[in-house]
Design a protein around this motif. Structure first.
Motif, PDB file in Angstrom:
ATOM      1  N   ALA A  30      57.225  62.356  69.996  1.00 48.85           N
ATOM      2  CA  ALA A  30      58.607  63.003  70.258  1.00 48.85           C
ATOM      3  C   ALA A  30      58.619  63.177  71.919  1.00 48.85           C
ATOM      4  O   ALA A  30      59.658  63.467  72.409  1.00 48.85           O
ATOM      5  CB  ALA A  30      58.362  64.372  69.585  1.00 48.85           C
ATOM      6  N   LEU A  31      57.548  63.266  72.342  1.00 47.65           N
ATOM      7  CA  LEU A  31      57.362  63.449  74.225  1.00 47.65           C
ATOM      8  C   LEU A  31      57.780  62.129  74.718  1.00 47.65           C
ATOM      9  O   LEU A  31      58.004  62.233  75.986  1.00 47.65           O
ATOM     10  CB  LEU A  31      56.087  63.860  74.367  1.00 47.65           C
ATOM     11  N   VAL A  32      57.952  61.107  73.964  1.00 46.50           N
ATOM     12  CA  VAL A  32      58.329  59.948  74.536  1.00 46.50           C
ATOM     13  C   VAL A  32      59.736  59.927  75.230  1.00 46.50           C
ATOM     14  O   VAL A  32      60.809  60.335  74.528  1.00 46.50           O
ATOM     15  CB  VAL A  32      58.300  58.615  74.105  1.00 46.50           C
ATOM     16  N   PRO A  33      60.343  59.927  76.618  1.00 43.12           N
ATOM     17  CA  PRO A  33      61.552  60.228  77.125  1.00 43.12           C
ATOM     18  C   PRO A  33      62.597  59.166  76.202  1.00 43.12           C
ATOM     19  O   PRO A  33      62.344  57.871  76.178  1.00 43.12           O
ATOM     20  CB  PRO A  33      61.495  60.021  78.589  1.00 43.12           C
ATOM     21  N   ARG A  34      63.793  59.792  75.911  1.00 42.43           N
ATOM     22  CA  ARG A  34      64.727  58.888  75.361  1.00 42.43           C
ATOM     23  C   ARG A  34      65.305  58.062  76.447  1.00 42.43           C
ATOM     24  O   ARG A  34      65.705  56.741  75.608  1.00 42.43           O
ATOM     25  CB  ARG A  34      65.802  59.735  74.950  1.00 42.43           C
ATOM     26  N   SER A  35      65.032  58.255  77.641  1.00 42.82           N
ATOM     27  CA  SER A  35      65.775  57.228  78.627  1.00 42.82           C
ATOM     28  C   SER A  35      64.763  55.762  78.376  1.00 42.82           C
ATOM     29  O   SER A  35      65.364  54.655  78.660  1.00 42.82           O
ATOM     30  CB  SER A  35      65.808  57.757  79.855  1.00 42.82           C
ATOM     31  N   PRO A  63      52.731  52.375  72.856  1.00 43.62           N
ATOM     32  CA  PRO A  63      52.135  52.352  73.791  1.00 43.62           C
ATOM     33  C   PRO A  63      52.241  53.639  74.841  1.00 43.62           C
ATOM     34  O   PRO A  63      51.020  54.135  75.211  1.00 43.62           O
ATOM     35  CB  PRO A  63      52.705  51.220  75.133  1.00 43.62           C
ATOM     36  N   ALA A  64      53.186  54.372  74.877  1.00 43.05           N
ATOM     37  CA  ALA A  64      53.261  55.635  75.596  1.00 43.05           C
ATOM     38  C   ALA A  64      52.587  56.673  74.859  1.00 43.05           C
ATOM     39  O   ALA A  64      52.118  57.698  75.642  1.00 43.05           O
ATOM     40  CB  ALA A  64      54.669  56.012  75.810  1.00 43.05           C
ATOM     41  N   SER A  65      52.346  56.396  73.552  1.00 46.44           N
ATOM     42  CA  SER A  65      51.630  57.670  72.754  1.00 46.44           C
ATOM     43  C   SER A  65      50.350  57.167  72.481  1.00 46.44           C
ATOM     44  O   SER A  65      49.675  58.092  71.468  1.00 46.44           O
ATOM     45  CB  SER A  65      52.432  57.907  71.747  1.00 46.44           C
ATOM     46  N   LEU A  66      49.803  56.305  73.228  1.00 42.08           N
ATOM     47  CA  LEU A  66      48.234  55.868  72.744  1.00 42.08           C
ATOM     48  C   LEU A  66      47.379  57.121  73.118  1.00 42.08           C
ATOM     49  O   LEU A  66      46.466  57.202  72.264  1.00 42.08           O
ATOM     50  CB  LEU A  66      47.915  54.717  73.621  1.00 42.08           C
ATOM     51  N   PRO A  67      47.390  58.029  74.068  1.00 37.26           N
ATOM     52  CA  PRO A  67      46.353  59.021  74.186  1.00 37.26           C
ATOM     53  C   PRO A  67      46.614  59.998  73.051  1.00 37.26           C
ATOM     54  O   PRO A  67      45.377  60.551  72.578  1.00 37.26           O
ATOM     55  CB  PRO A  67      47.091  59.744  75.633  1.00 37.26           C
TER      56      PRO A  67
END
Length: 526
Positions: free
Chosen positions: A415-420, A442-446
């Motif tokens: 959910a925190l991955v920016p929509r842009s 990949p952006a949510s791997l942590p």
């Protein structure tokens, strides 16, 4: 045509699913289709709740008091420790052994020890606080470590100090992660209090009431107690979910943070590295000794680390103790690994589906919430009535208690991955799955690695509770037998071995996390 409010869709789909499940449940219960009445109809459960209504107030109040006090104390300690650890990597490394040990402590093993060493409500409050500390601390560290470095650079450029950077940028950016941690912590506090009650923590409380009702052969009463406990945990979860929904919009980033983490400006002194590593290993054992010394526990009950070593290797009964311990570990570990992998895999698929098929996931959420919020010690006796005492029960319990915390953490990261950032591949004609594979995952791997760390001790706890209450095998059964024989050496040994096993699995996840995230140029939370 005006767009419909997503919250309205959630309410409608959730209500439809809940109503359909209740109707199906009523039919199954009325016809005694499950194990000859092991799954009673909701109407029969409500009737039993009405009959037993006078019994509940004091039990509910006792559980609420212990879980609320433990929740407040544990979360205050967790947030404070998370801030300290985010500001000081050296302190994080020094206390890593303590943090993992606290997280990995099996509540079943320490509940009778706390009941013998502490008085009044202290065992319940302590166990509830221990159940929430690590979740909130980890969420705080993750949130602060993933703060937008561009905003902190701006504060620094205008002369802001570290405290202002933390207050104006880091803590605000970490708020969604902290609130996600509190959602998981709220049911954990209820579970901790009930486990302490179940382990001998007094006369009043839902755990004590459940323990006294197990041998009466009344499924309606067991289901009633379980549903009351579920309602308490569920309302606490829903409260923080609502709070997160109102606050998260103001804290969500609108663009990706392309900046890499700051590289260390100074090489760590070798002596400092050795001291921190030695302190990380020694500090949990020092606190173990301090607890025994501070509580004045009799030597018959208290076992220091050296006492556990003596019990396993040098006492006259050490050979028998080692044999029983190894046999129990051989029964517990394979099921734990299988349940952990299955639970984490299900959570990952569910988190991805929450983005790709949001309406289907909203319809499934009522079922998922029940499996999460029903305290494990209340859920297991009910599943015994339905599934029996075999392997299927153990796997069901393990998966049910591991997948939801992992799902919440993963869904928060997605959910925190920016929509842009998500719109870029779509602008080039990529499908939703391609965008998910190239950007969102990949952006949510942590958060994926954080979810994996969360599942390790919960999987072991789920297996041990199933063994303790139902299957008669493994470490849980060995612990139960040791309590009956007052074999305190084995009780402390099972607790220590359970922690060591969780620490080993946890450290393997940390090593994998560091390698993967460093290769991708991302910052690790631990």
């Amino acid at each position: 045509m005006a767009a419909r409010d997503p919250r309205h869709l959630f309410h409608r789909s959730g209500l439809r699913t809940a109503l359909a499940l209740l109707i199906l449940w009523e039919v199954i219960g009325q016809l005694d289709l499950v194990a000859g009445g092991a799954l009673p109809a909701p109407s029969a459960i409500l009737m039993r709740l009405w009959i037993d209504g006078a019994d509940y107030p004091r039990h509910v109040l006792a559980t609420l008091y212990a879980s609320a006090a433990g929740f407040v104390i544990g979360n205050l300690a967790g947030v404070l420790a998370g801030v300290i650890f985010a500001l000081s990597p050296a302190m994080l490394r020094l206390f890593r052994g303590v943090n993992i040990a606290v997280f990995a402590l099996p509540p079943i093993a320490i509940a009778p020890i706390l009941a013998l060493t502490l008085s009044g409500m202290a065992p319940r409050i302590t166990l509830a606080a221990l159940g929430v500390y690590f979740v909130t601390m980890s969420a705080t560290v993750i949130g602060l470590s993933q703060a937008d470095s561009r905003a902190t650079d701006l504060i620094r450029a205008y002369g802001g100090n570290r405290r202002q950077q933390l207050r104006l940028v880091s803590f605000r950016g970490a708020l969604p992660s902290i609130l996600a941690g509190l959602r998981i912590a709220a049911p954990n506090a209820v579970l901790g209090a009930i486990l302490a009650e179940f382990g001998g923590g007094g006369r009043w409380g839902l755990g004590a009431y459940l323990l006294g009702s197990l041998g009466r052969g009344e499924p309606e009463r067991l289901w009633g107690i379980g549903l009351i406990a579920t309602a308490i945990a569920g309302l606490s979860y829903a409260g923080f979910a609502l709070l997160a929904g109102r606050l998260i919009g103001a804290s969500r980033a609108v663009t990706m943070n392309a900046a890499l983490p700051d590289a260390p400006t100074e090489k760590e002194h070798p002596l400092l590295a050795v001291a921190l590593r030695a302190g990380m290993i020694a500090l949990p054992f020092a606190l173990w000794w301090m607890f025994i010394w501070g509580t004045g526990v009799p030597a018959l009950i208290a076992k220091t680390p050296l006492g556990v070593v003596d019990y396993l290797f040098f006492s006259p009964a050490s050979a028998s103790a080692r044999s029983r311990l190894l046999e129990a570990m051989g029964q517990t570990l394979p099921v734990t690994a299988l349940g952990m992998v299955a639970g984490l895999g299900f959570a990952f698929l569910l988190a991805i589906s929450s983005r790709l098929f949001p309406r289907a996931i909203r319809a499934f959420m009522p079922v998922a919430l029940v499996t999460q919020t029903m305290p494990l010690v209340a859920l297991t006796p009910l599943l015994v009535l339905v599934l029996g005492r075999g392997m299927s029960l153990t796997l069901w319990v393990t998966i049910s208690v591991t997948f939801f915390p992992a799902f919440v953490t993963l869904a928060q990261g997605i959910a925190l991955v920016p929509r842009s950032a998500q719109d870029v591949p779509r602008a080039y004609g990529a499908s939703a799955w391609t965008e998910m594979r190239l950007v969102t995952i990949p952006a949510s791997l942590p958060y994926l690695f954080a979810a994996t760390r969360l599942t390790v001790p919960r999987a072991l706890l789920g297996v041990m509770i199933a063994e303790w209450l139902a299957t008669g095998k493994g470490l849980g059964n060995l612990l139960n037998q040791s309590r009956g024989f007052m074999d305190y050496g084995m009780i402390w040994t099972v607790a220590a071995v359970s922690v060591l096993l969780s620490v080993v699995f946890y450290q393997l996840v940390v090593v994998a996390e560091r390698r993967v995230l460093r290769r991708l140029g991302m910052q690790t939370a631990e």
